[in-house]
Design a protein around this motif. Structure first.
Motif, PDB file in Angstrom:
ATOM      1  N   LEU A  22       0.809  -1.215   0.000  1.00 42.93           N
ATOM      2  CA  LEU A  22       0.000   0.000   0.000  1.00 42.93           C
ATOM      3  C   LEU A  22       0.846   1.270   0.000  1.00 42.93           C
ATOM      4  N   PHE A  23       1.921   1.290   0.769  1.00 46.41           N
ATOM      5  CA  PHE A  23       2.808   2.462   0.732  1.00 46.41           C
ATOM      6  C   PHE A  23       3.419   2.613  -0.664  1.00 46.41           C
ATOM      7  N   GLY A  24       3.769   1.487  -1.277  1.00 49.49           N
ATOM      8  CA  GLY A  24       4.339   1.538  -2.618  1.00 49.49           C
ATOM      9  C   GLY A  24       3.351   2.030  -3.656  1.00 49.49           C
ATOM     10  N   GLU A  25       2.079   1.643  -3.515  1.00 50.98           N
ATOM     11  CA  GLU A  25       1.056   2.035  -4.484  1.00 50.98           C
ATOM     12  C   GLU A  25       0.536   3.448  -4.256  1.00 50.98           C
ATOM     13  N   HIS A  26       0.347   3.829  -2.981  1.00 51.12           N
ATOM     14  CA  HIS A  26      -0.348   5.078  -2.672  1.00 51.12           C
ATOM     15  C   HIS A  26       0.521   6.132  -1.995  1.00 51.12           C
ATOM     16  N   GLY A  27       1.734   5.784  -1.595  1.00 50.97           N
ATOM     17  CA  GLY A  27       2.569   6.732  -0.868  1.00 50.97           C
ATOM     18  C   GLY A  27       2.197   6.775   0.600  1.00 50.97           C
ATOM     19  N   PHE A  28       2.987   7.522   1.356  1.00 46.41           N
ATOM     20  CA  PHE A  28       2.807   7.585   2.808  1.00 46.41           C
ATOM     21  C   PHE A  28       1.504   8.288   3.180  1.00 46.41           C
ATOM     22  N   ASP A  29       1.288   9.475   2.636  1.00 50.14           N
ATOM     23  CA  ASP A  29       0.156  10.303   3.053  1.00 50.14           C
ATOM     24  C   ASP A  29      -1.193   9.676   2.743  1.00 50.14           C
ATOM     25  N   ARG A  30      -1.315   8.988   1.632  1.00 45.40           N
ATOM     26  CA  ARG A  30      -2.611   8.438   1.217  1.00 45.40           C
ATOM     27  C   ARG A  30      -2.855   7.020   1.731  1.00 45.40           C
ATOM     28  N   THR A  31      -1.920   6.473   2.465  1.00 41.78           N
ATOM     29  CA  THR A  31      -2.100   5.130   3.035  1.00 41.78           C
ATOM     30  C   THR A  31      -2.491   5.271   4.504  1.00 41.78           C
ATOM     31  N   THR A  32      -3.579   4.611   4.887  1.00 43.20           N
ATOM     32  CA  THR A  32      -4.048   4.698   6.269  1.00 43.20           C
ATOM     33  C   THR A  32      -3.777   3.394   7.014  1.00 43.20           C
ATOM     34  N   ILE A  33      -3.730   3.513   8.326  1.00 46.59           N
ATOM     35  CA  ILE A  33      -3.583   2.330   9.181  1.00 46.59           C
ATOM     36  C   ILE A  33      -4.785   1.404   8.971  1.00 46.59           C
ATOM     37  N   ARG A  34      -5.978   1.982   8.824  1.00 50.33           N
ATOM     38  CA  ARG A  34      -7.180   1.159   8.592  1.00 50.33           C
ATOM     39  C   ARG A  34      -7.048   0.336   7.303  1.00 50.33           C
ATOM     40  N   ALA A  35      -6.539   0.968   6.245  1.00 49.59           N
ATOM     41  CA  ALA A  35      -6.389   0.257   4.972  1.00 49.59           C
ATOM     42  C   ALA A  35      -5.355  -0.863   5.101  1.00 49.59           C
ATOM     43  N   ILE A  36      -4.276  -0.589   5.796  1.00 47.25           N
ATOM     44  CA  ILE A  36      -3.239  -1.612   5.998  1.00 47.25           C
ATOM     45  C   ILE A  36      -3.817  -2.775   6.799  1.00 47.25           C
ATOM     46  N   ALA A  37      -4.531  -2.452   7.878  1.00 47.72           N
ATOM     47  CA  ALA A  37      -5.130  -3.502   8.711  1.00 47.72           C
ATOM     48  C   ALA A  37      -6.111  -4.345   7.897  1.00 47.72           C
ATOM     49  N   ALA A  38      -6.946  -3.683   7.106  1.00 48.68           N
ATOM     50  CA  ALA A  38      -7.919  -4.422   6.292  1.00 48.68           C
ATOM     51  C   ALA A  38      -7.208  -5.336   5.299  1.00 48.68           C
ATOM     52  N   ALA A  39      -6.174  -4.830   4.641  1.00 45.95           N
ATOM     53  CA  ALA A  39      -5.435  -5.634   3.657  1.00 45.95           C
ATOM     54  C   ALA A  39      -4.725  -6.814   4.319  1.00 45.95           C
ATOM     55  N   ALA A  40      -4.355  -6.644   5.582  1.00 49.40           N
ATOM     56  CA  ALA A  40      -3.657  -7.712   6.308  1.00 49.40           C
ATOM     57  C   ALA A  40      -4.622  -8.646   7.031  1.00 49.40           C
ATOM     58  N   GLY A  41      -5.928  -8.343   6.962  1.00 49.95           N
ATOM     59  CA  GLY A  41      -6.896  -9.154   7.693  1.00 49.95           C
ATOM     60  C   GLY A  41      -6.721  -9.008   9.194  1.00 49.95           C
TER      61      GLY A  41
END
Length: 194
Positions: A22-41
């Motif tokens: 997600l950081f690679g696709e969207h960068g730091f600012d546009r990546t949220t902890i919620r999105a990371i958590a969801a992607a990681a299950g």
């Protein structure tokens, strides 16, 4: 039966994998902890408990130490460094490029990444001969960053060459920086020493 430590390690690995993507696709600012958590299950609270902050998660996800410890004789160190750079030139390091992008716009992330990079440079410098080992290690780091940025982000002319062609030029420079030092017996590639 899986222990709690093994479960935690697997969860952390899933979170780091999702964060790198997600950081690679969207960068730091546009990546949220919620999105990371969801992607990681996983759960956002668990992400924060394991990593402390978005900046610290980013630093681990984008950390350069994927090269592993660099150690051995100067010749072995030179081979390890050139192999690591060849790999970075061959496969676009998405997480590292995300880190580099964020360093220019997000000071907290920049500091975390700088700390990780500095630790690796010092580890290398501690094994190099000569009083100027820290300077030479810094130049090696700058050369590596410059080539990776110039090839994958800026796409400078000439850097679309094969990794082997690029390393035919950069490899001897890295070898010189690792094996030569002020007062060393052999001048750099036949040039007069300092």
């Amino acid at each position: 039966m899986t222990t709690r430590l093994e479960q935690r390690q697997r969860t952390e690995a899933r979170i780091l994998t999702a964060a790198r993507r997600l950081f690679g696709e969207h960068g730091f600012d546009r990546t949220t902890i919620r999105a990371i958590a969801a992607a990681a299950g996983s759960d956002p609270g668990l992400v924060m408990r394991y990593f402390g902050s978005k900046e610290k998660l980013f630093a681990q996800a984008a950390a350069v130490p994927a090269d592993g410890p660099i150690e051995g004789s100067p010749d072995q160190i030179a081979r390890q460094l050139t192999a690591a750079l060849t790999e970075k030139l061959t496969d676009e390091p998405a997480a590292a490029l995300a880190a580099l992008r964020a360093m220019f716009s997000h000071p907290e992330a920049a500091e975390e990444v700088r700390t990780a990079m500095t630790a690796q440079q010092r580890q290398i410098a501690a094994q190099l001969p000569g009083e100027d080992a820290v300077v030479r290690s810094g130049v090696i780091g700058a050369l590596t960053l410059g080539l990776v940025i110039s090839r994958h982000l800026v796409k400078l002319d000439g850097l679309d060459a094969t990794p082997e062609e690029l390393m035919a030029v950069a490899g001897p420079v890295i070898e010189d920086l690792v094996t030569q030092w002020k007062g060393g017996a052999t001048p750099l590639h036949g040039r007069a020493g300092p």
